[in-house]
Design an enzyme around this catalytic site. Structure first.
Site, PDB file in Angstrom:
ATOM      1  CG  ASP A 119      -1.972  -1.065   1.198  1.00  0.00           C
ATOM      2  OD1 ASP A 119      -2.433  -1.391   0.092  1.00  0.00           O
ATOM      3  OD2 ASP A 119      -2.333  -1.579   2.276  1.00  0.00           O
ATOM      4  CE1 TYR A 136       4.106  -6.536   3.492  1.00  0.00           C
ATOM      5  CE2 TYR A 136       3.392  -8.824   3.549  1.00  0.00           C
ATOM      6  CZ  TYR A 136       3.458  -7.601   2.908  1.00  0.00           C
ATOM      7  OH  TYR A 136       2.876  -7.449   1.674  1.00  0.00           O
TER       8      TYR A 136
END
Length: 261
Positions: free
Chosen positions: A51, A109
């Site tokens: 994002d 992540y």
């Protein structure tokens, strides 16, 4: 011919990974640079679309081309045509059966929190600043409730387009290095905003605002409105993508560079 690349980027000045009309993206910049080197239009496929404001140290892409170039052209040459915030880290010719997204078996992540009374002057786009007293041990203990396959509806964005809310979390750890707290999570795949929503809820536990078993309750209730606010994007990094060994995809230090592996 199919080519795979490892990509690192600072996502703070982009609308996200995915190419969009009238706004700048990491994908658009990379395809522009690759097309210059190939002297033909190049379109890339990535392992995971990040994002706006989210970074990558271990993004993997592939593209198909009819031209033959030395490895230095796909690395040094492409980097010379990229903005300073994006860099090719490695290149590898791969079999046509390789797919950056669909061949991946796991993504990893890391979310980096700067836990200090005052905001940082350096690395402000690569950290999320939280000034309260955070107990990372409680966060780590609570995070273990995420392990395994679950319906993660409580941690998916309202606009998430995934057909299934089920994901399998393989590993999750919360550690501290001085004023830095790192949430490190690996799963087969992630829902839209899943990592940031998980971090937001873990922070509520670390700050003492919610009990240790709150994560299990959120998983069971399957209601995004019951979980915490989404954590800020600037502390999040896609650091690794796992593929079957047969593809021999290169592995680098996970990063980000200012954190120890």
């Amino acid at each position: 011919m199919r080519v795979a690349l490892g990509i690192e980027y600072d996502g703070s000045s982009y609308c996200g990974w995915q190419r969009q009309v009238e706004v700048d993206s990491v994908q658009a910049q990379l395809e522009k640079a690759l097309s210059l080197i190939a002297n033909e239009p190049i379109e890339v496929v990535c392992a995971g679309r990040t994002d706006a404001g989210v970074h990558g140290t271990g993004q993997v892409v592939h593209f198909d081309t009819t031209v033959i170039r030395p490895d230095s052209a796909w690395t040094l040459g492409v980097n010379a045509n990229l903005p300073d915030t994006i860099a090719v880290r490695w290149v590898k010719l791969v079999d046509d059966s390789f797919h950056a997204r669909f061949s991946a078996t796991a993504r990893r992540y890391r979310y980096v929190i700067y836990n200090h009374k005052f905001r940082p002057g350096l690395l402000r786009h690569g950290l999320s600043h939280y000034h309260g007293d955070i107990d990372e041990t409680l966060m780590h203990q609570a995070a273990q409730q995420l392990l395994g396959e679950h319906d993660f509806t409580s941690f998916r964005a309202m606009q998430c387009q995934s057909k299934s809310p089920f994901r399998s979390v393989h590993e999750v750890n919360v550690t501290r290095q001085g004023m830095y707290i790192m949430v490190d999570i690996k799963a087969n795949a992630f829902l839209h905003h899943m990592v940031r929503n998980i971090v937001g809820s873990l922070l509520e536990i670390g700050l003492g605002n919610q009990p240790l078993n709150w994560i299990s309750k959120l998983i069971a209730v399957k209601d995004r409105r019951q979980a915490a606010a989404t954590a800020k994007p600037n502390g999040l990094y896609l650091v690794d993508v796992t593929y079957p060994e047969e593809f021999a995809i290169p592995k680098l230090a996970l990063g980000p560079l200012f954190m120890l592996d």
